[in-house]
Design a protein around this motif. Structure first.
Motif, PDB file in Angstrom:
ATOM      1  N   UNK A   1       0.848  -1.199   0.000  1.00  0.00           N
ATOM      2  CA  UNK A   1       0.000   0.000   0.000  1.00  0.00           C
ATOM      3  C   UNK A   1       0.879   1.243   0.000  1.00  0.00           C
ATOM      4  N   UNK A   2       0.440   2.266  -0.692  1.00  0.00           N
ATOM      5  CA  UNK A   2       1.197   3.515  -0.742  1.00  0.00           C
ATOM      6  C   UNK A   2       1.124   4.232   0.602  1.00  0.00           C
ATOM      7  N   UNK A   3       2.076   5.139   0.819  1.00  0.00           N
ATOM      8  CA  UNK A   3       2.104   5.897   2.067  1.00  0.00           C
ATOM      9  C   UNK A   3       1.124   7.064   1.990  1.00  0.00           C
ATOM     10  N   UNK A   4       0.364   7.233   3.041  1.00  0.00           N
ATOM     11  CA  UNK A   4      -0.592   8.341   3.137  1.00  0.00           C
ATOM     12  C   UNK A   4       0.077   9.467   3.932  1.00  0.00           C
ATOM     13  N   UNK A   5       0.980  10.208   3.287  1.00  0.00           N
ATOM     14  CA  UNK A   5       1.755  11.236   3.991  1.00  0.00           C
ATOM     15  C   UNK A   5       0.875  12.345   4.564  1.00  0.00           C
TER      16      UNK A   5
ATOM     17  N   UNK B   1     -10.783   7.915  -4.308  1.00  0.00           N
ATOM     18  CA  UNK B   1      -9.936   7.990  -5.495  1.00  0.00           C
ATOM     19  C   UNK B   1      -9.136   6.716  -5.740  1.00  0.00           C
ATOM     20  N   UNK B   2      -9.348   5.699  -4.902  1.00  0.00           N
ATOM     21  CA  UNK B   2      -8.667   4.424  -5.088  1.00  0.00           C
ATOM     22  C   UNK B   2      -7.376   4.272  -4.313  1.00  0.00           C
ATOM     23  N   UNK B   3      -7.023   5.263  -3.459  1.00  0.00           N
ATOM     24  CA  UNK B   3      -5.812   5.170  -2.647  1.00  0.00           C
ATOM     25  C   UNK B   3      -6.044   4.359  -1.385  1.00  0.00           C
ATOM     26  N   UNK B   4      -4.981   4.204  -0.607  1.00  0.00           N
ATOM     27  CA  UNK B   4      -5.061   3.467   0.659  1.00  0.00           C
ATOM     28  C   UNK B   4      -4.864   4.436   1.809  1.00  0.00           C
ATOM     29  N   UNK B   5      -5.933   4.849   2.473  1.00  0.00           N
ATOM     30  CA  UNK B   5      -5.804   5.822   3.559  1.00  0.00           C
ATOM     31  C   UNK B   5      -5.216   5.202   4.816  1.00  0.00           C
ATOM     32  N   UNK B   6      -4.742   6.081   5.689  1.00  0.00           N
ATOM     33  CA  UNK B   6      -4.236   5.624   6.982  1.00  0.00           C
ATOM     34  C   UNK B   6      -5.369   5.002   7.788  1.00  0.00           C
ATOM     35  N   UNK B   7      -6.544   5.613   7.723  1.00  0.00           N
ATOM     36  CA  UNK B   7      -7.742   5.110   8.389  1.00  0.00           C
ATOM     37  C   UNK B   7      -8.868   5.103   7.366  1.00  0.00           C
ATOM     38  N   UNK B   8      -9.400   3.941   7.077  1.00  0.00           N
ATOM     39  CA  UNK B   8     -10.442   3.823   6.067  1.00  0.00           C
ATOM     40  C   UNK B   8     -11.806   4.188   6.657  1.00  0.00           C
ATOM     41  N   UNK B   9     -12.414   5.320   6.236  1.00  0.00           N
ATOM     42  CA  UNK B   9     -13.757   5.667   6.733  1.00  0.00           C
ATOM     43  C   UNK B   9     -14.787   4.584   6.428  1.00  0.00           C
ATOM     44  N   UNK B  10     -14.655   3.954   5.278  1.00  0.00           N
ATOM     45  CA  UNK B  10     -15.596   2.903   4.904  1.00  0.00           C
ATOM     46  C   UNK B  10     -15.457   1.699   5.827  1.00  0.00           C
ATOM     47  N   UNK B  11     -14.212   1.431   6.234  1.00  0.00           N
ATOM     48  CA  UNK B  11     -13.942   0.264   7.065  1.00  0.00           C
ATOM     49  C   UNK B  11     -14.543   0.400   8.457  1.00  0.00           C
ATOM     50  N   UNK B  12     -14.498   1.607   8.997  1.00  0.00           N
ATOM     51  CA  UNK B  12     -14.976   1.806  10.377  1.00  0.00           C
ATOM     52  C   UNK B  12     -16.394   2.366  10.404  1.00  0.00           C
ATOM     53  N   UNK B  13     -17.116   2.223   9.299  1.00  0.00           N
ATOM     54  CA  UNK B  13     -18.490   2.717   9.253  1.00  0.00           C
ATOM     55  C   UNK B  13     -19.424   1.887  10.134  1.00  0.00           C
ATOM     56  N   UNK B  14     -19.045   0.639  10.395  1.00  0.00           N
ATOM     57  CA  UNK B  14     -19.853  -0.213  11.262  1.00  0.00           C
ATOM     58  C   UNK B  14     -19.886   0.368  12.679  1.00  0.00           C
ATOM     59  N   UNK B  15     -21.071   0.603  13.257  1.00  0.00           N
ATOM     60  CA  UNK B  15     -21.151   1.187  14.608  1.00  0.00           C
ATOM     61  C   UNK B  15     -20.431   0.341  15.660  1.00  0.00           C
TER      62      UNK B  15
ATOM     63  N   UNK C   1     -11.702  11.140   0.883  1.00  0.00           N
ATOM     64  CA  UNK C   1     -11.408  11.507  -0.506  1.00  0.00           C
ATOM     65  C   UNK C   1     -10.345  10.583  -1.093  1.00  0.00           C
ATOM     66  N   UNK C   2      -9.330  10.246  -0.297  1.00  0.00           N
ATOM     67  CA  UNK C   2      -8.273   9.345  -0.770  1.00  0.00           C
ATOM     68  C   UNK C   2      -8.841   7.963  -1.072  1.00  0.00           C
ATOM     69  N   UNK C   3      -9.746   7.490  -0.222  1.00  0.00           N
ATOM     70  CA  UNK C   3     -10.348   6.176  -0.438  1.00  0.00           C
ATOM     71  C   UNK C   3     -11.227   6.173  -1.692  1.00  0.00           C
TER      72      UNK C   3
END
Length: 482
Positions: A206-210, A263-277, A259-261
């Motif tokens: 995964x790329x670095x999310x500077x 656009x197809x990038x790999x974020x430091x913290x995925x908003x989609x991943x932690x959407x589960x309550x 926005x990074x997610x």
């Protein structure tokens, strides 16, 4: 995920375990240096004439830096090879330990601790990530058990080792020895361990999310700096402005990650991943859980400055915590059989009960007299035993909530949340301890400060317990037990 592994690294079981032993040094040193410093804090304060805020920074600077860069350290190993990143981190940790050990002032020591946190974030993830590369499936569970035991032993041994090193006063080094002892370990890795280290990396790193890392670091700084320095500086306007800016920067961080997610990038913290309550509740539980780090700071200062205990005696007073922390995980399988998903919550409630027992014991003792030993040992032991139940089961329950393919990122997130919790715990409850004990810092006021910190930690653990219970609830679509 495909890994390239030299044949020499996996040729024989003995060579695999030798490589793993070298990597374990990188996993052992970070928790060792987090815990070993606690016993030395009064000696550091006296030797360097450090203020209470500077003493808090000795712990918080290390934990915060380690937390922010932990996930990035794992990605660097994927990108550039785990051997290279591990050795760079180990070398950096050795240099940072030398800076800490020779520090002429509190400011230099704090800089050294920041550099230690950066280096630890580079080397620590490589050991865990290499387990899948080094071991066949039938050996991985054993390797993971050894890895967990090493972390537990580091936390347990650090307190006693710190007290012994200070009391021994080898070459007149006093507290400096707790940092300089890292140098022989680092030297041994470079002299004897390098031939055994495999060079593994991810085939699809995964790329670095500077920008994400910078925004995360800024958010944590905007929280921790005012909480540590505010009381001592009288809460000037610029510190209040920093604290009020933290939510805005947090929102900016979240929007960047989203926005990074997209656009197809790999974020430091995925908003989609932690959407589960429930997954989010589990991460919040971890964020409130590790504030127990403030206990090590406040208990050490209380024992030495209020009761006049020596560093060795102080270290020995942490032994019940260590024993409880070792016994707790051994009894976890039985606890899960009887209590199921309640185990993390029960563990945290046991920790909170330990805090309350300690608070009552200290409250009923005279200012400069040592509290009754049996309830003191009981309270400290309950803290360790409860953490031994709660910590591994909380991490496991959060990772179990991860969607398919997201367990790696969630694992990094929960570990970062724990380290952020440690930094905030020291900032908030360490600050509360010093605020209540000011301005005299007499045995009576230090006792009241310790009680206030214990009650705050207990309250935070109670909140973490409720969040953990909600997070571990069965999914609506999961089959019900008969």
């Amino acid at each position: 995920m495909t890994l390239s592994i030299p044949a020499s690294a996996t040729a024989t079981p003995s060579r695999r375990w030798l490589a793993f032993a070298v990597l374990l040094a990188g996993a052992f040193l970070p928790p060792l240096d987090f815990f070993i410093v606690n016993v030395a804090l009064p000696s550091i304060a006296q030797g360097l004439r450090a203020t209470p805020a500077q003493i808090e920074w000795v712990i918080a600077a290390y934990a915060a830096t380690y937390a922010v860069f932990l996930i990035t350290g794992g990605r660097l190993g994927d990108l550039f090879g785990r051997r290279r990143v591990f050795l760079a981190g180990m070398a950096g940790f050795g240099m940072a330990s030398l800076i800490c050990g020779l520090a002429p002032s509190p400011s230099v020591l704090i800089v050294g601790r920041v550099l230690q946190g950066l280096s630890a974030a580079a080397m620590a993830p490589q050991g865990l990530a290499s387990i899948h590369a080094l071991f066949p499936e039938q050996e991985r569970s054993r390797a993971l058990a050894v890895y967990g035991a090493a972390l537990g032993f580091a936390a347990v041994a650090a307190q006693v080792l710190g007290g012994v090193l200070i009391a021994a006063d080898v070459f007149g080094l006093q507290w400096r020895a707790i940092f300089l002892i890292n140098l022989p370990i680092v030297a041994a890795v470079f002299l004897f361990g390098m031939p055994f280290l495999p060079d593994t990396r991810s085939a699809t790193p995964a790329s670095l999310d500077r920008p994400g890392v910078l925004l995360c670091a800024l958010t944590l700084a905007l929280l921790v700096v005012p909480l540590v320095q505010g009381r001592e500086l009288g809460w000037p306007w610029w510190l209040c402005l920093m604290l009020l800016s933290a939510p805005l920067v947090t929102l900016g961080f979240w929007r960047h990650e989203a926005a990074l997610e997209r656009s197809g990038g790999t974020p430091l913290l995925s908003p989609q991943l932690v959407r589960s309550p429930r997954l989010l509740a589990g991460l919040l539980s971890a964020l409130f859980f590790y504030v127990v780090s403030a206990f090590f700071l406040t208990f050490s200062v209380y024992l030495q400055d209020a009761l006049g205990a020596s560093p060795v005696v102080t270290g020995l007073m942490f032994v019940p915590f260590g024993v409880g922390f070792l016994v707790g995980p051994l009894t976890t399988p039985i606890a899960i059989r009887y209590f199921g998903r309640w185990v993390p919550t029960l563990g945290m409630l046991l920790e909170a009960l330990g805090c309350l027992i300690l608070a009552i014991t200290v409250g009923f003792s005279a200012a400069s007299e040592r509290p009754a030993l049996v309830p003191l040992i009981t309270g400290v032991g309950l803290l360790g035993f409860g953490q031994g139940w709660a910590l591994p089961t909380l991490i496991r329950s959060v990772i179990d909530r991860a969607p398919s393919g997201g367990s790696g990122m969630v694992s990094g997130l929960v570990n970062s949340a724990l380290q952020i919790s440690a930094a905030l715990g020291v900032a908030v409850f360490g600050g509360l301890f010093y605020a209540v004990s000011a301005p005299t810092h007499s045995p009576a006021t230090l006792g009241r400060g310790f009680i206030a910190a214990l009650l705050g930690i207990a309250l935070s653990l109670g909140l973490s317990a409720l969040l953990a219970l909600y997070a571990s609830a069965p999914r609506p679509d999961s089959p019900k037990s008969p």
